[in-house]
Enzyme design. Structure first.
Site, PDB file in Angstrom:
ATOM      1  N   LYS A 101      14.563   9.392   5.151  1.00  0.00           N
ATOM      2  CA  LYS A 101      14.707   8.013   5.174  1.00  0.00           C
ATOM      3  C   LYS A 101      15.600   7.641   4.253  1.00  0.00           C
ATOM      4  O   LYS A 101      16.056   8.176   3.048  1.00  0.00           O
ATOM      5  CB  LYS A 101      13.072   7.592   4.428  1.00  0.00           C
ATOM      6  CG  LYS A 101      12.695   6.140   4.618  1.00  0.00           C
ATOM      7  CD  LYS A 101      11.498   5.703   3.998  1.00  0.00           C
ATOM      8  CE  LYS A 101      11.442   4.251   3.924  1.00  0.00           C
ATOM      9  NZ  LYS A 101       9.716   3.880   3.717  1.00  0.00           N
ATOM     10  N   SER A 124       7.927   0.678   6.375  1.00  0.00           N
ATOM     11  CA  SER A 124       9.399   0.878   6.125  1.00  0.00           C
ATOM     12  C   SER A 124       9.999   1.898   6.792  1.00  0.00           C
ATOM     13  O   SER A 124      11.109   2.200   6.923  1.00  0.00           O
ATOM     14  CB  SER A 124       9.849   0.354   4.785  1.00  0.00           C
ATOM     15  OG  SER A 124       9.389   1.405   3.934  1.00  0.00           O
ATOM     16  N   SER A 152       3.667   2.049   4.659  1.00  0.00           N
ATOM     17  CA  SER A 152       5.007   2.366   5.340  1.00  0.00           C
ATOM     18  C   SER A 152       5.165   3.578   6.061  1.00  0.00           C
ATOM     19  O   SER A 152       5.947   4.262   6.768  1.00  0.00           O
ATOM     20  CB  SER A 152       6.187   2.285   4.301  1.00  0.00           C
ATOM     21  OG  SER A 152       6.636   1.041   3.782  1.00  0.00           O
TER      22      SER A 152
END
Length: 472
Positions: free
Chosen positions: A79, A155, A179
């Site tokens: 990420k 996210s 997320s």
């Protein structure tokens, strides 16, 4: 080979045994990224040469009879909010888009690398991980592999899309308000938000979202989650929130499964408005668990009110700190921000008082007291993971200057309480989109959550293979 149908534990065992090479796995990931990423938009940076060199090193160690780790040869995405050597950490923001490549890994990435993973590249995230849909002004939008016009969540949307589309079998993520769970739910994956401190977030830089955000991974199944997390949990001297190593292997704990004696089902938590179809899919899954002998206790009002504002104040003031420091250091201006994020930060700046953070922490304490009382009735709580259908495009805006969290109202309370929580695919909407069922446990009861996620997979006959294939 199809990463969507291969088990991570089995793949790594085949690499360690010399049956399958790390180079083969890595090349397959690179080929799959080349074929699918132009449409999906999950990966934002790939270094094929560096990845293949890592793979060759693992293969050489296997050939020499050296230890390679429990995740030997597994290609992964990272990420774009955490460090991975050789890659920029942009956090999806123009403020950091031209930063220097990282010279060290985050603690999570370092532990995964030590366990044998191959770092293929970075995956997309909304700017500063601020919302539950993944798009930004640096790299654009990530589509949901089940339906590319829909949101992949956020996210950790780049992570969930990369795994659901079969680009890699695993990607890192974090969960400060849902997320991991939201994108996992929207992309049909089982994922787990560990208790705060289980996966350390130490290193030279303080954690951006302090007591809200837990590190984790996006994979396909509960057993894979348990197996991977076993390799990365445990104490870390630079993380003041890090927890001790558990007494038992999490992977071993998801063997010899049986349905729990009782669970709590809360369709609204007391404040959420849930789409009728989403609720029905989740309730049908709960009924299947009940058919296995589990007593289901329905509790409508878990909390007295929606804790969105206290959560927003903590998350936004954390991002406000990041932006103000970046601007002061000459990394850009406020005009470089996503206009919606800028509006939110200006709202927070004008609303916060010197005691706001402590008041939000007081709310977290009160919420946890509610859970302590609730778990006297049963040890685990079930809710929908999201309240509404998967949004089309970036249909995710502001209401009266405040982020519209209506469709993700079930996740952030359990970041405030630091509770372990996960999601499993409960079924599908009439349009064929996955629907997630959330499992929440008491403080530090990560194993109980993992076990119920695995039981639900078994009960529901979950097939995680996404139907997406690139256009010919």
């Amino acid at each position: 080979m199809d990463f969507r149908r291969e088990d991570i534990e089995d793949l790594a065992a085949r690499v360690r045994g010399g049956e399958l090479s790390s180079r083969e796995l890595t090349q397959h990931a690179l080929d799959r990224i080349d074929a699918t990423n132009p449409e999906v938009g999950a990966f934002v940076a790939v270094d094929a040469e560096r990845a293949l060199a890592q793979a060759d090193d693992i293969d050489a160690r296997v050939a020499a009879g050296e230890e390679t780790g429990p995740l030997a040869g597994i290609p992964i995405g990272v990420k774009d909010t955490e460090g991975a050597i050789g890659f920029r950490t942009t956090s999806g923001s123009l403020l950091f888009a031209e930063g220097d490549p990282a010279t060290e890994d985050s603690v999570l990435v370092s532990r995964l690398r030590q366990a044998g993973c191959v770092i293929v590249g970075k995956v997309n995230t909304p700017e500063l991980a601020w919302k539950a849909d993944t798009d930004n002004r640096v790299f654009g939008r990530t589509g949901n592999p089940w339906s590319l016009d829909r949101s992949a969540g956020g996210s950790s949307g780049g992570s969930s899309a990369a795994v659901a589309a079969g680009m890699v079998p695993m990607a890192t993520g974090s969960d400060g308000g849902g997320s991991l769970r939201i994108p996992g739910s929207l992309c049909g994956l089982t994922t787990m938000k560990p208790s705060l401190g289980r996966v350390p977030a130490g290193g030279p830089t303080p954690p951006g979202w302090a007591d809200l955000s837990s590190k984790g991974v996006l994979v396909h199944t509960a057993r894979e989650s348990a197996y991977v997390l076993d390799a990365v949990i445990g104490p870390e001297p630079t993380d003041i929130r890090a927890l001790p190593m558990p007494d038992e292997s999490w992977r071993d704990a998801v063997e010899n499964l049986h349905a729990p004696r009782r669970v709590i089902w809360s369709p609204t938590l007391g404040y959420a408005v849930v789409d009728p179809e989403i609720r029905e899919v989740c309730e049908a899954a709960v009924r299947q668990l009940e058919a296995r002998g589990t007593e289901v206790i329905v509790v409508d009002d878990v909390f007295d009110e929606d804790p969105a504002i206290p959560w927003l104040m903590l998350s936004l003031t954390a991002n406000l700190r990041v932006v103000e420091r970046a601007v002061a250091a000459g990394h850009g201006t406020w005009d470089d921000l996503d206009p919606a994020l800028r509006s939110m930060l200006e709202w927070a700046k004008g609303t916060a008082t010197p005691t706001t953070a402590l008041e939000s922490s007081d709310t977290a304490h009160a919420l946890n007291l509610k859970l302590v009382e609730l778990f006297h009735q049963a040890p685990l709580l079930l809710t929908p993971t999201v309240a509404g259908h998967t949004p089309v495009g970036s249909d995710y805006g502001l209401v009266n200057g405040v982020q519209d969290v209506a469709w993700v109202r079930f996740t952030y309370p359990f970041n405030l309480t630091r509770s372990p929580a996960g999601t499993v695919c409960a079924g599908f909407t009439g349009e064929g989109m996955p629907v997630g069922l959330q499992v929440v446990g008491p403080q530090h009861a990560d194993v109980a959550v993992l076990r119920l996620l695995a039981v639900l997979e078994e009960t529901l006959g979950v097939d995680h293979a996404c139907r997406y294939e690139p256009a010919s």
